[in-house]
Design a protein around this motif. Structure first.
Motif, mmCIF file in Angstrom:
data_model
loop_
_atom_site.group_PDB
_atom_site.id
_atom_site.type_symbol
_atom_site.label_atom_id
_atom_site.label_comp_id
_atom_site.label_asym_id
_atom_site.label_seq_id
_atom_site.Cartn_x
_atom_site.Cartn_y
_atom_site.Cartn_z
ATOM 1 N N LEU A 117 0.704 -1.148 -0.023
ATOM 2 C CA LEU A 117 -0.009 0.045 -0.062
ATOM 3 C C LEU A 117 0.712 1.085 -0.069
ATOM 4 O O LEU A 117 2.134 1.378 0.295
ATOM 5 C CB LEU A 117 -0.892 0.085 1.157
ATOM 6 C CG LEU A 117 -1.771 -1.292 1.464
ATOM 7 C CD1 LEU A 117 -2.553 -1.144 2.844
ATOM 8 C CD2 LEU A 117 -2.896 -1.279 0.263
ATOM 9 N N LYS A 118 0.392 2.340 -0.414
ATOM 10 C CA LYS A 118 0.945 3.589 -0.382
ATOM 11 C C LYS A 118 1.183 4.124 1.303
ATOM 12 O O LYS A 118 0.025 3.582 1.768
ATOM 13 C CB LYS A 118 0.270 4.805 -1.003
ATOM 14 C CG LYS A 118 0.339 4.479 -2.666
ATOM 15 C CD LYS A 118 -0.391 5.527 -3.372
ATOM 16 C CE LYS A 118 -0.485 5.395 -5.034
ATOM 17 N NZ LYS A 118 -0.923 6.419 -5.628
ATOM 18 N N LEU A 166 0.067 6.532 2.867
ATOM 19 C CA LEU A 166 -1.335 7.211 3.615
ATOM 20 C C LEU A 166 -2.187 6.165 3.631
ATOM 21 O O LEU A 166 -3.002 6.080 4.528
ATOM 22 C CB LEU A 166 -1.572 8.193 2.540
ATOM 23 C CG LEU A 166 -0.581 9.608 2.542
ATOM 24 C CD1 LEU A 166 -1.256 10.785 1.695
ATOM 25 C CD2 LEU A 166 -0.864 10.215 4.063
ATOM 26 N N ASP A 167 -2.452 5.378 2.568
ATOM 27 C CA ASP A 167 -3.248 4.280 2.642
ATOM 28 C C ASP A 167 -3.109 3.434 3.692
ATOM 29 O O ASP A 167 -3.964 2.698 4.437
ATOM 30 C CB ASP A 167 -3.294 3.351 1.268
ATOM 31 C CG ASP A 167 -3.949 4.374 0.300
ATOM 32 O OD1 ASP A 167 -4.709 5.286 0.503
ATOM 33 O OD2 ASP A 167 -3.581 3.932 -1.297
ATOM 34 N N LEU A 168 -1.837 2.970 3.796
ATOM 35 C CA LEU A 168 -1.411 2.037 5.153
ATOM 36 C C LEU A 168 -1.785 2.697 6.557
ATOM 37 O O LEU A 168 -2.228 1.846 7.650
ATOM 38 C CB LEU A 168 0.180 1.805 4.974
ATOM 39 C CG LEU A 168 0.450 0.587 6.039
ATOM 40 C CD1 LEU A 168 -0.242 -0.576 6.058
ATOM 41 C CD2 LEU A 168 2.108 0.491 5.859
ATOM 42 N N LYS A 179 -4.013 4.813 7.039
ATOM 43 C CA LYS A 179 -5.586 4.901 7.222
ATOM 44 C C LYS A 179 -6.077 3.458 7.624
ATOM 45 O O LYS A 179 -7.098 3.460 8.245
ATOM 46 C CB LYS A 179 -6.133 5.283 5.943
ATOM 47 C CG LYS A 179 -6.094 6.946 5.591
ATOM 48 C CD LYS A 179 -6.555 7.082 4.292
ATOM 49 C CE LYS A 179 -6.377 8.696 3.829
ATOM 50 N NZ LYS A 179 -6.990 9.148 2.692
ATOM 51 N N THR A 180 -5.725 2.461 6.786
ATOM 52 C CA THR A 180 -6.009 0.961 7.111
ATOM 53 C C THR A 180 -5.835 0.748 8.645
ATOM 54 O O THR A 180 -6.371 -0.167 9.267
ATOM 55 C CB THR A 180 -5.704 0.204 5.878
ATOM 56 O OG1 THR A 180 -6.260 -1.134 6.162
ATOM 57 C CG2 THR A 180 -4.043 -0.319 6.261
ATOM 58 N N LYS A 233 6.604 -1.960 4.747
ATOM 59 C CA LYS A 233 5.224 -1.654 4.641
ATOM 60 C C LYS A 233 4.610 -3.127 5.178
ATOM 61 O O LYS A 233 3.574 -2.678 6.057
ATOM 62 C CB LYS A 233 4.833 -1.396 3.341
ATOM 63 C CG LYS A 233 5.508 0.167 2.930
ATOM 64 C CD LYS A 233 4.963 0.609 1.628
ATOM 65 C CE LYS A 233 5.212 2.067 1.233
ATOM 66 N NZ LYS A 233 4.822 2.479 -0.302
ATOM 67 N N ASN A 278 2.202 -3.503 8.515
ATOM 68 C CA ASN A 278 0.837 -3.697 8.443
ATOM 69 C C ASN A 278 0.322 -4.976 9.234
ATOM 70 O O ASN A 278 -0.531 -5.002 9.717
ATOM 71 C CB ASN A 278 0.502 -3.881 7.161
ATOM 72 C CG ASN A 278 -1.033 -3.893 6.597
ATOM 73 O OD1 ASN A 278 -1.888 -3.378 7.449
ATOM 74 N ND2 ASN A 278 -1.381 -4.208 5.539
#
Length: 278
Positions: free
Chosen positions: A12-13, A15-17, A19-20, A58, A62
């Motif tokens: 993921l990018k 910012l997406d990481l 957020k998730t 990343k 996660n």
């Protein structure tokens, strides 16, 4: 039945990481988490030696944040990044992470975590007792076999007393390998034991393999027990410099430079010359 949690291996990018993982509400900047509604018995520092492995980092973050939060651990994640221009020195980088994390906040427990290894069990806790813990003992790339009895690398947990007693890692190994075997010799010399995690299965993430220099490593490894009291946490004064400390949403980034010349000078003081080593 062997448990295997679903490894989240999509990239993921950033910012997406964030957020998730709901970083804005579950984490304090710097990758610090304190469980809500309960007091954790220990405060854990997870130290990740790092350079040029963004995709692996990343994926690890996660998975690791999810596992630690499900276990209601109080923890902070430190990514210690060595700048380019000198060969990577994993042992020194781990020692730096330990000292700099302690300077920022008191921790009871320290996990040194390779960036390319992800636990396959949510029950694999990173809390520590009186003995060191070897977590990543059975890797999928080895068909979950233990390669040799004194295997001691990948993901390790120590309490403060134990790690300081063995004087941390050697600072003298560049490139990949041998610093973990050297660490095991320190434990053996001090007659300290370790335990294997009850949930030792890990997935190894894909990455480009680092070069090895076995002749250089054997020159250094040959006298590991003789220099353990003077090569480690207590001999780092001129070996590195902290360039910056950045409190990112998912981790604390400690960016450092390594003094390769001074490390070679220390090798010479131990009677080790790496000149003309192929």
């Amino acid at each position: 039945m062997i448990e295997k949690r679903r490894i989240l291996n999509e990239t993921l990018k950033w910012l997406d990481l964030e957020k998730t993982l709901n970083a804005s509400t579950t984490l304090v900047p710097g990758g610090y988490h304190r469980p809500v509604g309960c007091a954790s018995a220990q405060r854990l520092a997870v130290i990740i030696p790092y350079r040029d492995r963004e995709e692996n980092l990343k994926i690890l973050l996660n998975n690791l944040h999810r596992v630690l939060q499900k276990q209601q651990a109080e923890y902070a994640i430190f990514v210690v990044e060595q700048e380019s221009g000198t060969p990577f020195n994993r042992g020194l980088i781990k020692n730096i992470g330990y000292l700099e994390a302690q300077a920022l906040c008191h921790f009871d427990c320290f996990t040194f975590h390779d960036v390319d290894l992800v636990t396959e069990s949510e029950r694999n806790t990173y809390m520590c007792g009186t003995l060191a813990v070897h977590h990543a003992r059975r890797l999928n790339t080895w068909n979950y076999r233990v390669l040799y009895t004194f295997l001691f690398g990948g993901v390790l947990t120590f309490n403060e007393t134990y790690f300081s007693t063995i004087n941390g890692y050697s600072n003298l190994y560049f490139m990949w390998g041998a610093e973990d075997d050297d660490l095991f010799e320190r434990m053996r010399k001090k007659q300290l034991r370790f335990v294997a995690s009850k949930y030792p299965r890990y997935t190894a993430l894909n990455h480009e393999r680092e070069p090895r220099h076995p002749k250089e490593k054997m020159k250094i490894y040959a006298n590991s027990s003789q220099r353990m009291d003077t090569d480690g946490l207590n001999s780092m004064g001129r070996l590195y410099q902290v360039i910056s400390v950045d409190y990112k949403p998912l981790y604390t980034r400690i960016y450092v430079s390594v003094n390769q010349t001074e490390i070679y000078n220390q090798l010479k003081r131990y009677g080790i010359s790496l000149l003309n080593t192929k």
